[in-house]
Design a protein around this motif. Structure first.
Motif, PDB file in Angstrom:
ATOM      1  N   LEU A   9       0.829  -1.202   0.000  1.00  0.00           N
ATOM      2  CA  LEU A   9       0.000   0.000   0.000  1.00  0.00           C
ATOM      3  C   LEU A   9       0.868   1.259   0.000  1.00  0.00           C
ATOM      4  N   LYS A  10       1.919   1.254   0.818  1.00  0.00           N
ATOM      5  CA  LYS A  10       2.824   2.397   0.879  1.00  0.00           C
ATOM      6  C   LYS A  10       3.495   2.639  -0.469  1.00  0.00           C
ATOM      7  N   CYS A  11       3.980   1.581  -1.101  1.00  0.00           N
ATOM      8  CA  CYS A  11       4.629   1.706  -2.408  1.00  0.00           C
ATOM      9  C   CYS A  11       3.630   2.154  -3.479  1.00  0.00           C
ATOM     10  N   SER A  12       2.387   1.681  -3.353  1.00  0.00           N
ATOM     11  CA  SER A  12       1.354   2.064  -4.323  1.00  0.00           C
ATOM     12  C   SER A  12       1.036   3.556  -4.215  1.00  0.00           C
ATOM     13  N   ILE A  13       0.883   4.034  -2.985  1.00  0.00           N
ATOM     14  CA  ILE A  13       0.601   5.463  -2.788  1.00  0.00           C
ATOM     15  C   ILE A  13       1.775   6.306  -3.277  1.00  0.00           C
ATOM     16  N   ALA A  14       3.002   5.823  -3.039  1.00  0.00           N
ATOM     17  CA  ALA A  14       4.196   6.551  -3.485  1.00  0.00           C
ATOM     18  C   ALA A  14       4.270   6.630  -5.003  1.00  0.00           C
ATOM     19  N   SER A  15       3.639   5.678  -5.691  1.00  0.00           N
ATOM     20  CA  SER A  15       3.626   5.672  -7.165  1.00  0.00           C
ATOM     21  C   SER A  15       2.407   6.407  -7.711  1.00  0.00           C
ATOM     22  N   TRP A  16       2.005   7.472  -7.049  1.00  0.00           N
ATOM     23  CA  TRP A  16       0.763   8.171  -7.399  1.00  0.00           C
ATOM     24  C   TRP A  16       0.791   8.738  -8.814  1.00  0.00           C
TER      25      TRP A  16
END
Length: 260
Positions: A9-16
Motif C-alpha cells: 500500500l505504501k509503495c502504491s501510494i508513493a507511485s501516485w
C-alpha cells in the motif's frame, strides 16, 4: 501478512504519478475524438436525474426544490460507489498483462480505479452544484461536513474494492455476482426514495450499512448534519473492513500473478 500488504500500500501510494496518469488516460480514451468528452457522463446523468425526478417526485408528492437535490446527490454518489466496487472487482483481471510482466505494487490497480471514478464523480458533481445554485444551499454550517464524509465514503469503497478484486481474481464468476448484488442494493437503499418513506419497513434502512454510507455524503449537501449513528457506522465499517482487506491482500498478494 499485514506487514506485506502495508508495504504494498505504501509503495502504491508513493507511485501516485503512475496510477493517476493511467486513470486519467482511461477516461480520455473512452471519449477520444468527442467534442464534449467526459461531459457526456454529466449529460447522461443529468437526463436520468431529470427524468426520475419528475416521475418519482410526482408519484411521491415531493416538493421539487427538495427532492431534486436529494435525488441528484444520491444518484451521483451511488453511481460512484457502484462503479468503484464493480471496477475494483475486475481491476486485477483487466490489468493481468501488466501484473504478469512487471513487478509493480498490486494495490496500484485499485487506486487507479478509485482515481478514475473520482474524475467521473467530479464531472457528475457539476449537476449537484447546479441544483444547489438553483435551489440554494440549505445550510452553509453543515456543508463542510461533506469533506470528511467523502473521505469515509472513499475509504470504505476502497477496502470493498480490494476484497472484491482479490476474490474475483481467484473466482471468476464473482464479478457477475457482485454486479447483481449491487443492482439489488440499489433498490433497498434509499436513493430514489427518502429513508422516512418506508414507515413500518424502516428496518430495511436501519440494517443496511450502505444506507449510512450514502447518508454520510448526502445529508451535508441537502442541509442536514449526519447523525452520530451515521458517523459511527461508516467509521466502524472502515475500521473493521481495512484490517480484513489488508490481511487478505497480504496473504494472497504473491498469488495474484498466477490467478490472472
Amino acid at each position: 501478512m499485514l506487514k506485506l500488504a502495508l508495504v504494498d500500500l505504501k509503495c502504491s501510494i508513493a507511485s501516485w504519478r503512475l496510477w493517476t496518469l493511467l486513470g486519467w488516460l482511461e477516461v480520455r480514451q473512452r471519449y477520444a475524438r468527442s467534442r464534449v468528452g467526459p461531459f457526456w457522463l454529466t449529460i447522461s446523468m443529468g437526463v436520468m436525474i431529470a427524468s426520475i425526478g419528475v416521475v418519482y417526485g410526482t408519484l411521491f408528492g415531493q416538493k421539487m426544490s427538495d427532492y431534486l437535490p436529494f435525488l441528484a446527490s444520491s444518484l451521483v454518489m451511488w453511481n460512484a460507489f457502484a462503479q468503484m466496487v464493480q471496477e475494483g472487482s475486475v481491476a486485477y483481471i483487466n490489468s493481468g498483462t501488466y501484473i504478469r510482466q512487471a513487478s509493480t505494487p498490486k494495490l496500484i490497480y485499485q487506486l487507479q480505479v478509485i482515481w478514475r471514478n473520482l474524475v467521473v464523480l467530479a464531472h457528475n458533481f457539476v449537476i449537484v452544484l447546479v441544483l444547489l445554485v438553483l435551489f440554494g444551499v440549505k445550510s452553509w454550517e453543515v456543508l463542510p461536513l461533506f469533506i470528511p464524509g467523502l473521505a469515509l465514503f472513499l475509504l470504505n469503497a476502497l477496502w470493498i474494492g480490494m476484497l472484491a478484486g482479490l476474490l474475483s481474481a481467484r473466482f471468476r464468476d464473482l464479478p457477475q455476482i457482485i454486479a447483481a448484488l449491487i443492482q439489488v442494493a440499489f433498490y433497498i437503499t434509499p436513493i430514489i426514495y427518502k429513508p422516512t418513506s418506508l414507515n413500518r419497513y424502516a428496518f430495511i434502512v436501519e440494517w443496511n450499512p450502505l444506507a449510512y454510507l450514502m447518508e454520510i455524503v448526502r445529508e451535508p449537501l441537502i442541509g442536514q448534519a449526519p447523525s452520530a449513528l451515521t458517523w459511527g457506522v461508516t467509521a466502524g465499517m472502515a475500521l473493521v473492513g481495512w484490517p480484513i482487506a489488508l490481511a487478505m491482500t497480504g496473504r494472497y498478494l504473491k498469488r495474484i500473478p498466477y490467478w490472472v
